[in-house]
Design an enzyme around this catalytic site. Structure first.
Site, PDB file in Angstrom:
ATOM      1  N   ASP A 150       0.873  -1.173   0.182  1.00  0.00           N
ATOM      2  CA  ASP A 150      -0.017  -0.048  -0.131  1.00  0.00           C
ATOM      3  C   ASP A 150       0.976   1.344   0.281  1.00  0.00           C
ATOM      4  OD1 ASP A 150       0.905   0.424   2.643  1.00  0.00           O
ATOM      5  OD2 ASP A 150      -1.174   0.295   3.544  1.00  0.00           O
TER       6      ASP A 150
ATOM      7  N   CYS B 264       3.138  -3.051   4.165  1.00  0.00           N
ATOM      8  CA  CYS B 264       2.253  -1.814   4.355  1.00  0.00           C
ATOM      9  C   CYS B 264       3.005  -0.963   5.558  1.00  0.00           C
ATOM     10  CB  CYS B 264       0.881  -2.256   4.768  1.00  0.00           C
ATOM     11  SG  CYS B 264       0.715  -3.153   6.319  1.00  0.00           S
TER      12      CYS B 264
ATOM     13  N   THR C 197       2.716  -0.988   8.851  1.00  0.00           N
ATOM     14  CA  THR C 197       3.079  -2.073  10.006  1.00  0.00           C
ATOM     15  C   THR C 197       3.345  -3.546   9.581  1.00  0.00           C
ATOM     16  OG1 THR C 197       0.729  -2.564  10.363  1.00  0.00           O
ATOM     17  CG2 THR C 197       1.814  -0.972  11.560  1.00  0.00           C
TER      18      THR C 197
ATOM     19  N   HIS D 251      10.575 -23.590   9.590  1.00  0.00           N
ATOM     20  CA  HIS D 251       9.808 -24.524  10.455  1.00  0.00           C
ATOM     21  C   HIS D 251       8.022 -24.178  10.021  1.00  0.00           C
ATOM     22  CE1 HIS D 251      12.165 -24.609  14.674  1.00  0.00           C
ATOM     23  NE2 HIS D 251      12.757 -24.868  13.264  1.00  0.00           N
TER      24      HIS D 251
HETATM   25  C1  RB5 Z   1      -1.998   2.959   6.345  1.00  0.00           C
HETATM   26  O1  RB5 Z   1      -2.175   3.863   6.905  1.00  0.00           O
HETATM   27  C2  RB5 Z   1      -1.877   1.581   7.362  1.00  0.00           C
HETATM   28  O2  RB5 Z   1      -2.936   1.663   8.287  1.00  0.00           O
HETATM   29  C3  RB5 Z   1      -1.289   0.278   6.760  1.00  0.00           C
HETATM   30  O3  RB5 Z   1      -0.287   0.661   5.851  1.00  0.00           O
HETATM   31  C4  RB5 Z   1      -0.867  -0.619   7.483  1.00  0.00           C
HETATM   32  O4  RB5 Z   1      -0.082  -0.381   8.606  1.00  0.00           O
HETATM   33  C5  RB5 Z   1      -2.148  -1.495   8.076  1.00  0.00           C
HETATM   34  O5  RB5 Z   1      -1.783  -2.505   8.746  1.00  0.00           O
END
Ligand code: RB5
Length: 150
Positions: free
Chosen positions: A8, A65, A67, A98
């Protein structure tokens, strides 16, 4: 090996670094996007990458993404996908040995590109150990088959 890769807006820059690594390693890849910094929904990229792995269009998937959490949750909803959210080298190695993970998720707001590229390098090159670990994975697949009726 063929890799499907997606991100993303939080991971779009790191995706380009990872694509450079795939090129350096001579690994064939499909980039499902996103291709710009505009705000998008991680599920629109995580699910198609996971489906490509599940249906054999790709051997492995890499998802980024902010996180890595949203991507890993989405990917693990797809039958046959074992996605690991990884932010360290030990886990990168052991989740291949594993868990035979076929999708790697990382958070571009959690780790820098240097660590992320090393994680990808290790994860792409480490083999599954099989044995007792295969039995454990089989139990997950059997559960998946039972609840989906397939
Ligand atoms: C986007 O702002 C953020 O929520 C996405 O990149 C991710 O961290 C979601 O888990």
């Amino acid at each position: 090996m063929k890799v499907a890769i997606g991100a993303d807006h939080g991971g779009v820059e790191l995706k380009q670094d990872l694509i450079s690594l795939l090129k350096e390693l001579n690994i064939d890849y499909t980039d499902v996007g996103s291709h710009c910094a505009d705000s998008v929904d991680y599920s629109d990229f995580g699910l198609p990458v996971a489906e490509m792995v599940a249906n054999g269009e790709a051997d492995r998937g890499i998802l980024i993404c902010g996180t890595g959490i949203g991507m890993s949750i989405a990917a693990n909803k797809v039958k046959g996908v074992r996605c690991a959210l990884v932010h360290d080298l030990f886990t990168a190695k052991v989740t291949r040995e594993h868990n035979d993970t076929n999708v790697l998720a990382m958070g571009a707001r959690v780790i820098g590109p240097g660590v992320a590229l090393e994680i990808a390098r290790v994860w792409l090159s480490t083999e599954f150990e099989g044995g007792r670990h295969a039995r454990r994975i089989d139990k997950i697949s059997q559960y998946e088959n039972r609840v989906t009726g397939g």
